[in-house]
Design an enzyme around this catalytic site. Structure first.
Site, short mmCIF file in Angstrom:
data_model
loop_
_atom_site.label_atom_id
_atom_site.label_comp_id
_atom_site.label_asym_id
_atom_site.label_seq_id
_atom_site.Cartn_x
_atom_site.Cartn_y
_atom_site.Cartn_z
N ALA A 8 0.92 -1.33 -0.15
CA ALA A 8 -0.02 0.23 0.21
C ALA A 8 0.69 1.16 -0.06
O ALA A 8 1.95 1.38 0.74
CB ALA A 8 -0.89 -0.08 1.08
N CYS A 9 0.47 2.24 -0.80
CA CYS A 9 1.19 3.62 -0.63
C CYS A 9 0.42 4.73 -0.38
O CYS A 9 -0.77 4.43 -0.68
CB CYS A 9 1.92 3.71 -2.22
SG CYS A 9 1.14 3.97 -3.49
#
Length: 104
Positions: A8-9
């Site tokens: 996830a970013c």
């Protein structure tokens, strides 16, 4: 070895999927089974199941933003990495995991 990962970013787009692809590729090149859950702007994709967790040796978690439902992995050895490292250094991360698992 079976490796799980959750990527996830902050923007939830490109790096999430680039990291997932890099981890999967590094595992495949070393002959390891791998499943990567992405937590992007369109939600959770390729969700890791209880069965996946039960049969896994470890999990890689990106640390650039909180991972949803992270408590699912409390019994697994964890490797926490920045999303950029997952994109650029996945072969080295997998090699480090192999070394750690061999000494268990």
């Amino acid at each position: 070895m079976k490796v799980l990962a959750v990527t996830a970013c902050p923007s939830g787009v490109a790096h999430t999927y680039m990291a997932a692809e890099a981890i999967a590729k590094a595992c495949k090149e070393k002959g390891h089974e791998c499943k990567v859950e992405t937590q992007g702007s369109i939600g959770i994709e390729n969700a890791i199941t209880e069965e996946d967790v039960a049969s896994a040796d470890c999990i890689i978690l990106t640390t650039d933003m909180p991972i949803k439902n992270v408590e699912r992995f409390e019994k697994l050895p964890k490797v926490k990495v920045k999303i950029g490292d997952a994109v650029k250094k996945s072969p080295a991360i997998i090699a480090k995991i192999e070394k750690a698992m061999a000494s268990r």
